[in-house]
Design an enzyme around this catalytic site. Sequence first.
Site, PDB file in Angstrom:
ATOM      1  N   HIS A   7     -28.492 -72.137 -18.378  1.00 21.64           N
ATOM      2  CA  HIS A   7     -29.561 -71.512 -17.621  1.00 21.64           C
ATOM      3  C   HIS A   7     -30.668 -71.041 -18.559  1.00 21.64           C
ATOM      4  O   HIS A   7     -30.494 -71.038 -19.766  1.00 21.64           O
ATOM      5  CB  HIS A   7     -29.041 -70.317 -16.798  1.00 21.64           C
ATOM      6  CG  HIS A   7     -28.477 -69.210 -17.624  1.00 21.64           C
ATOM      7  ND1 HIS A   7     -27.139 -69.110 -17.916  1.00 21.64           N
ATOM      8  CD2 HIS A   7     -29.065 -68.155 -18.246  1.00 21.64           C
ATOM      9  CE1 HIS A   7     -26.928 -68.053 -18.671  1.00 21.64           C
ATOM     10  NE2 HIS A   7     -28.079 -67.454 -18.889  1.00 21.64           N
ATOM     11  N   ARG A  11     -36.466 -61.724 -18.297  1.00 26.60           N
ATOM     12  CA  ARG A  11     -36.367 -60.319 -17.887  1.00 26.60           C
ATOM     13  C   ARG A  11     -37.440 -60.060 -16.850  1.00 26.60           C
ATOM     14  O   ARG A  11     -38.561 -60.569 -16.967  1.00 26.60           O
ATOM     15  CB  ARG A  11     -36.559 -59.407 -19.090  1.00 26.60           C
ATOM     16  CG  ARG A  11     -35.430 -59.504 -20.067  1.00 26.60           C
ATOM     17  CD  ARG A  11     -35.610 -58.701 -21.354  1.00 26.60           C
ATOM     18  NE  ARG A  11     -36.680 -57.750 -21.404  1.00 26.60           N
ATOM     19  CZ  ARG A  11     -37.534 -57.658 -22.422  1.00 26.60           C
ATOM     20  NH1 ARG A  11     -37.443 -58.475 -23.443  1.00 26.60           N
ATOM     21  NH2 ARG A  11     -38.464 -56.737 -22.420  1.00 26.60           N
ATOM     22  N   GLU A  56     -32.079 -67.369 -14.627  1.00 22.62           N
ATOM     23  CA  GLU A  56     -31.401 -66.076 -14.509  1.00 22.62           C
ATOM     24  C   GLU A  56     -32.452 -64.985 -14.611  1.00 22.62           C
ATOM     25  O   GLU A  56     -33.120 -64.852 -15.622  1.00 22.62           O
ATOM     26  CB  GLU A  56     -30.389 -65.911 -15.637  1.00 22.62           C
ATOM     27  CG  GLU A  56     -29.757 -64.529 -15.698  1.00 22.62           C
ATOM     28  CD  GLU A  56     -29.018 -64.277 -16.998  1.00 22.62           C
ATOM     29  OE1 GLU A  56     -29.157 -63.159 -17.538  1.00 22.62           O
ATOM     30  OE2 GLU A  56     -28.328 -65.187 -17.491  1.00 22.62           O
ATOM     31  N   ASN A  60     -33.066 -54.679 -15.375  1.00 20.32           N
ATOM     32  CA  ASN A  60     -32.470 -53.422 -15.829  1.00 20.32           C
ATOM     33  C   ASN A  60     -32.845 -52.328 -14.841  1.00 20.32           C
ATOM     34  O   ASN A  60     -34.024 -52.044 -14.632  1.00 20.32           O
ATOM     35  CB  ASN A  60     -32.968 -53.086 -17.245  1.00 20.32           C
ATOM     36  CG  ASN A  60     -32.451 -54.078 -18.257  1.00 20.32           C
ATOM     37  OD1 ASN A  60     -31.253 -54.292 -18.363  1.00 20.32           O
ATOM     38  ND2 ASN A  60     -33.360 -54.708 -18.983  1.00 20.32           N
ATOM     39  N   HIS A  76     -42.574 -71.620 -21.320  1.00 19.63           N
ATOM     40  CA  HIS A  76     -42.748 -71.685 -19.879  1.00 19.63           C
ATOM     41  C   HIS A  76     -41.561 -72.367 -19.214  1.00 19.63           C
ATOM     42  O   HIS A  76     -40.770 -73.039 -19.862  1.00 19.63           O
ATOM     43  CB  HIS A  76     -44.051 -72.415 -19.519  1.00 19.63           C
ATOM     44  CG  HIS A  76     -44.069 -73.858 -19.916  1.00 19.63           C
ATOM     45  ND1 HIS A  76     -44.585 -74.287 -21.108  1.00 19.63           N
ATOM     46  CD2 HIS A  76     -43.619 -74.968 -19.282  1.00 19.63           C
ATOM     47  CE1 HIS A  76     -44.464 -75.600 -21.199  1.00 19.63           C
ATOM     48  NE2 HIS A  76     -43.876 -76.041 -20.099  1.00 19.63           N
ATOM     49  N   GLU A 119     -45.118 -73.922 -15.287  1.00 21.17           N
ATOM     50  CA  GLU A 119     -45.837 -75.185 -15.192  1.00 21.17           C
ATOM     51  C   GLU A 119     -45.381 -75.914 -13.940  1.00 21.17           C
ATOM     52  O   GLU A 119     -44.180 -76.019 -13.692  1.00 21.17           O
ATOM     53  CB  GLU A 119     -45.553 -76.045 -16.426  1.00 21.17           C
ATOM     54  CG  GLU A 119     -46.256 -77.379 -16.411  1.00 21.17           C
ATOM     55  CD  GLU A 119     -45.940 -78.210 -17.647  1.00 21.17           C
ATOM     56  OE1 GLU A 119     -46.749 -79.092 -17.979  1.00 21.17           O
ATOM     57  OE2 GLU A 119     -44.884 -77.993 -18.280  1.00 21.17           O
TER      58      GLU A 119
END
Length: 142
Positions: A7, A11, A56, A60, A76, A119
Amino acid sequence: MALKYLHTMVRVLDLEASMAFYRLLGLEEIRRYDNDKGRFSLVFMAAPGQPEAPVELTWNWDGDAGLPSDSRHFGHLAYEVDDIYATCAKLQAAGVVINRPPRDGHMAFVRSPDNVSIEILQAGESLAPAEPWVSMGNTGHW
């Protein structure tokens, strides 16, 4: 030695806003992991029928002082679409800035709510140049 892609992790600052953005692109949530002790959530989203290539989203719960940032060190994500003009029109109608319009009928760039560069590429041959994209300049950076 065998190697298998798992993956790409990014964040995110606002999980709901980020998930809404990736849903606009056509991704679906395929699994989620909430860690009460570590106070974070991992949400995996992928294009329909492509669970082997998820993004993913790492969120937090107590915030993330490093976000948002330029994120250019990341590079990207790239997605192929059947109609780049329709995809960009849908994103734009939802308030997404088209940073690099698909003037060539082949490639465009947008950014997620966390400033991740995305993109968008036309599947197959480039579409014929069309307005309003041909006359549209770049906005910001991509």
